[in-house]
Motif scaffolding. Structure first.
Motif, PDB file in Angstrom:
ATOM      1  N   CYS A  13       0.836  -1.201   0.000  1.00 59.43           N
ATOM      2  CA  CYS A  13       0.000   0.000   0.000  1.00 59.43           C
ATOM      3  C   CYS A  13       0.871   1.250   0.000  1.00 59.43           C
ATOM      4  CB  CYS A  13      -0.915   0.012   1.220  1.00 59.43           C
ATOM      5  SG  CYS A  13      -2.044  -1.404   1.288  1.00 59.43           S
ATOM      6  N   VAL A  14       0.339   2.318  -0.573  1.00 63.93           N
ATOM      7  CA  VAL A  14       1.116   3.550  -0.666  1.00 63.93           C
ATOM      8  C   VAL A  14       1.214   4.266   0.672  1.00 63.93           C
ATOM      9  CG1 VAL A  14      -0.757   5.152  -1.237  1.00 63.93           C
ATOM     10  CG2 VAL A  14       1.534   5.525  -2.200  1.00 63.93           C
ATOM     11  N   GLY A  15       0.290   3.980   1.594  1.00 65.11           N
ATOM     12  CA  GLY A  15       0.317   4.657   2.885  1.00 65.11           C
ATOM     13  C   GLY A  15      -0.655   4.033   3.863  1.00 65.11           C
ATOM     14  N   PRO A  16      -0.717   4.566   5.075  1.00 69.16           N
ATOM     15  CA  PRO A  16      -1.541   3.966   6.130  1.00 69.16           C
ATOM     16  C   PRO A  16      -3.035   4.030   5.872  1.00 69.16           C
ATOM     17  CG  PRO A  16      -0.617   6.069   6.851  1.00 69.16           C
ATOM     18  CD  PRO A  16       0.063   5.720   5.561  1.00 69.16           C
ATOM     19  N   VAL A  17      -3.502   5.049   5.154  1.00 67.73           N
ATOM     20  CA  VAL A  17      -4.936   5.145   4.869  1.00 67.73           C
ATOM     21  C   VAL A  17      -5.374   3.987   3.983  1.00 67.73           C
ATOM     22  CG1 VAL A  17      -6.736   6.559   3.828  1.00 67.73           C
ATOM     23  CG2 VAL A  17      -4.914   7.645   5.136  1.00 67.73           C
ATOM     24  N   THR A  18      -4.603   3.723   2.944  1.00 62.87           N
ATOM     25  CA  THR A  18      -4.905   2.597   2.063  1.00 62.87           C
ATOM     26  C   THR A  18      -4.776   1.280   2.819  1.00 62.87           C
ATOM     27  OG1 THR A  18      -4.057   3.866   0.191  1.00 62.87           O
ATOM     28  CG2 THR A  18      -4.320   1.504  -0.130  1.00 62.87           C
ATOM     29  N   SER A  19      -3.736   1.169   3.631  1.00 67.16           N
ATOM     30  CA  SER A  19      -3.522  -0.050   4.411  1.00 67.16           C
ATOM     31  C   SER A  19      -4.699  -0.351   5.326  1.00 67.16           C
ATOM     32  CB  SER A  19      -2.238   0.092   5.237  1.00 67.16           C
ATOM     33  OG  SER A  19      -2.084  -0.982   6.130  1.00 67.16           O
ATOM     34  N   ALA A  20      -5.277   0.695   5.924  1.00 66.29           N
ATOM     35  CA  ALA A  20      -6.376   0.498   6.873  1.00 66.29           C
ATOM     36  C   ALA A  20      -7.583  -0.167   6.224  1.00 66.29           C
ATOM     37  CB  ALA A  20      -6.779   1.840   7.481  1.00 66.29           C
ATOM     38  N   ALA A  21      -7.728  -0.017   4.902  1.00 65.76           N
ATOM     39  CA  ALA A  21      -8.865  -0.623   4.214  1.00 65.76           C
ATOM     40  C   ALA A  21      -8.799  -2.145   4.233  1.00 65.76           C
ATOM     41  CB  ALA A  21      -8.926  -0.120   2.768  1.00 65.76           C
ATOM     42  N   PHE A  22      -7.622  -2.705   4.506  1.00 62.49           N
ATOM     43  CA  PHE A  22      -7.466  -4.158   4.559  1.00 62.49           C
ATOM     44  C   PHE A  22      -7.769  -4.727   5.944  1.00 62.49           C
ATOM     45  CE2 PHE A  22      -4.823  -3.950   0.631  1.00 62.49           C
ATOM     46  CZ  PHE A  22      -5.397  -5.020  -0.048  1.00 62.49           C
ATOM     47  N   GLU A  23      -7.907  -3.859   6.951  1.00 65.50           N
ATOM     48  CA  GLU A  23      -8.044  -4.350   8.320  1.00 65.50           C
ATOM     49  C   GLU A  23      -9.244  -5.272   8.487  1.00 65.50           C
ATOM     50  OE1 GLU A  23      -7.993  -1.244  11.206  1.00 65.50           O
ATOM     51  OE2 GLU A  23      -5.934  -0.620  10.745  1.00 65.50           O
ATOM     52  N   MET A  24     -10.372  -4.925   7.877  1.00 61.95           N
ATOM     53  CA  MET A  24     -11.580  -5.726   8.065  1.00 61.95           C
ATOM     54  C   MET A  24     -11.439  -7.129   7.488  1.00 61.95           C
ATOM     55  SD  MET A  24     -14.185  -4.044   5.253  1.00 61.95           S
ATOM     56  CE  MET A  24     -15.487  -5.215   5.641  1.00 61.95           C
ATOM     57  N   TRP A  25     -10.443  -7.313   6.608  1.00 65.14           N
ATOM     58  CA  TRP A  25     -10.241  -8.629   6.001  1.00 65.14           C
ATOM     59  C   TRP A  25      -9.126  -9.407   6.697  1.00 65.14           C
ATOM     60  CZ3 TRP A  25     -14.294  -9.232   3.154  1.00 65.14           C
ATOM     61  CH2 TRP A  25     -14.849  -8.141   2.493  1.00 65.14           C
ATOM     62  N   GLY A  26      -8.469  -8.790   7.659  1.00 66.70           N
ATOM     63  CA  GLY A  26      -7.382  -9.476   8.343  1.00 66.70           C
ATOM     64  C   GLY A  26      -6.176  -9.699   7.460  1.00 66.70           C
ATOM     65  N   VAL A  27      -5.950  -8.787   6.527  1.00 66.81           N
ATOM     66  CA  VAL A  27      -4.838  -8.922   5.583  1.00 66.81           C
ATOM     67  C   VAL A  27      -3.652  -8.078   6.057  1.00 66.81           C
ATOM     68  CG1 VAL A  27      -4.057  -8.359   3.240  1.00 66.81           C
ATOM     69  CG2 VAL A  27      -6.282  -9.444   3.593  1.00 66.81           C
ATOM     70  N   PRO A  28      -2.489  -8.685   6.268  1.00 71.73           N
ATOM     71  CA  PRO A  28      -1.301  -7.890   6.606  1.00 71.73           C
ATOM     72  C   PRO A  28      -0.828  -7.111   5.382  1.00 71.73           C
ATOM     73  CG  PRO A  28      -0.685 -10.185   6.301  1.00 71.73           C
ATOM     74  CD  PRO A  28      -2.189 -10.131   6.206  1.00 71.73           C
ATOM     75  N   THR A  29      -0.351  -5.919   5.599  1.00 69.16           N
ATOM     76  CA  THR A  29       0.102  -5.078   4.490  1.00 69.16           C
ATOM     77  C   THR A  29       1.474  -4.504   4.807  1.00 69.16           C
ATOM     78  OG1 THR A  29      -0.864  -3.063   5.414  1.00 69.16           O
ATOM     79  CG2 THR A  29      -2.279  -4.393   3.972  1.00 69.16           C
ATOM     80  N   ILE A  30       2.094  -3.950   3.790  1.00 73.06           N
ATOM     81  CA  ILE A  30       3.289  -3.146   3.997  1.00 73.06           C
ATOM     82  C   ILE A  30       3.026  -1.771   3.394  1.00 73.06           C
ATOM     83  CG2 ILE A  30       4.829  -5.144   3.965  1.00 73.06           C
ATOM     84  CD1 ILE A  30       5.706  -4.270   1.129  1.00 73.06           C
ATOM     85  N   PHE A  31       3.617  -0.739   3.990  1.00 72.01           N
ATOM     86  CA  PHE A  31       3.521   0.603   3.423  1.00 72.01           C
ATOM     87  C   PHE A  31       4.730   1.406   3.887  1.00 72.01           C
ATOM     88  CE2 PHE A  31       1.061   0.568   7.355  1.00 72.01           C
ATOM     89  CZ  PHE A  31       1.558   1.663   8.052  1.00 72.01           C
TER      90      PHE A  31
END
Length: 391
Positions: A254-272
């Protein structure tokens, strides 16, 4: 060789210089790109580093402007009475609104009107748009998260205060509701709506590639793109497979934390990256993807070394056995070393069967700390946890 109409064709390789394949830190990796805007720039950044790029825009190229009459009416409503607080959320939205106001002959009035209010901006793009038109924000969070804007207002008496919120392509009705509960009068201005790509076939093909683990990473530059991909995956019946792939083998970049937060409901780990920029996102992939193949090594505070290789976890060369819940927390933390991961995000990543409360997260963190050392996992008050890496 044959000749047809003056054009020669041959089954033999063409003689002369042939472009050599690009060899770089991402050679051998296949990366999906979901962006519609600046897609050529992002693809070039990746291919110059050797990656094979698959492009499938999740959203339409241009945001869909709301009806001009609706936006005009919202603008007149803003101008009708003094504004105490204005929340600017996106640069593209602010520019579009001001350009529309210019066409109606209302720009000067609107700028003067908003200039009398306290202005908060969600991030650097909205800050840039405001300053371009001579407006100055009083505060903007480093995180670019709207949650931090609301935290900034927490504790203040908003009773009777008139707040105008510029929406950013998706409804901020819950934000408005939260502010109204605190006594504020809230008006929202919807400048545009983001919608799914007109041609869904590319994103459907990308969903298949993700589900079948045929991509090493997929990049996302907006929260709506995450939602659009997940909606499309749901319509094809492969959402669970996509989530599972992101949780195990495919990196959600993800480009940043806002985009990353959209994955939280799916339990998907991200990097940004720390800075929400395309180049920084691609640079992070340069180290993240090779480390997943070769084993990830992190230097922790206190001079300790953490090594992850497959399912193995070693601290200072000694293997550490982790049960499922602490292992899930560790995977989330090492995906973004030094960055804060919220309790809600960690809870979503815990294995099924784990008690669905933040207490379960606290227990998993406690067990992880016991295994790694108490200074390795830090608590960030009211926000979550982070892995304490050496500077």
């Amino acid at each position: 060789m044959s000749q047809t109409g003056g054009t020669s064709t041959t089954d033999e390789p063409a003689e002369g210089p042939v472009d050599a394949p690009v060899v770089g830190p991402l050679t051998g990796y296949r990366v999906g790109v979901t962006a519609a805007r600046k897609v050529d720039e992002q693809a070039a950044l990746l291919t110059r580093r050797g990656a094979q790029v698959v492009v499938a825009p999740a959203l339409s190229l241009d945001p869909h402007r709301v009806d001009d009459a609706q936006l005009h009416a919202a603008t007149e409503d803003v101008l009708a009475r003094p504004v105490d607080l204005f929340l600017a959320t996106t640069g593209i939205g602010m520019r579009a609104w001001f350009e529309a106001a210019k066409g109606w002959g209302l720009l000067r009035r609107l700028l003067d009107h908003l200039g009398d209010a306290e202005i908060l901006a969600r991030g650097p793009k909205s800050v840039g748009a405001l300053r371009r038109y001579g407006l100055r924000e009083l505060w903007a969070p480093e995180s670019e998260e709207f949650e931090d804007v609301l935290d900034h207002l927490r504790g203040r008496d908003l009773t009777g205060r008139r707040i105008v919120v510029q929406e950013h392509g998706q409804s901020l009705s819950m934000v408005g509701h939260a502010l109204r509960r605190r006594g504020a009068e809230v008006s929202t201005v919807s400048v545009y709506r983001v919608v799914a790509a007109e041609d869904p076939e590319p994103i459907f093909r990308m969903i298949d590639l993700i589900a079948e683990r045929d991509l090493d990473a997929v990049t996302f530059t907006s929260a709506p793109a995450v939602a659009a991909l997940m909606d499309a995956a749901g319509s094809t019946g492969r959402r669970d497979e996509v989530v599972s792939a992101f949780q195990a083998d495919v990196v959600a970049s993800c480009v940043g934390p806002v985009t990353s937060a959209a994955f939280e409901m799916w339990g998907v780990p991200t990097i940004f990256p720390e800075r929400s920029r395309l180049a920084a996102m691609v640079k992070q992939l340069e180290t993240e993807l090779p480390s997943r193949r070769e084993g990830l090594t992190l230097e922790l505070v206190g001079g300790h070394q953490l090594l992850l290789h497959g399912d193995e976890v070693l601290v200072d060369g000694v293997e550490v056995k982790l049960s499922a819940a602490p292992a899930a927390v560790l995977q989330a933390l090492v995906s973004n070393p030094g960055n804060v991961i919220s309790r809600q995000a960690l809870l979503a990543m815990l294995p099924s069967g784990t008690a669905g409360s933040e207490h379960a997260v606290e227990m998993a963190v406690a067990r992880l700390r016991a295994a790694l050392g108490t200074r390795s996992v830090q608590t960030v008050v009211k926000r979550g946890y982070r892995l304490a890496v050496a500077p």
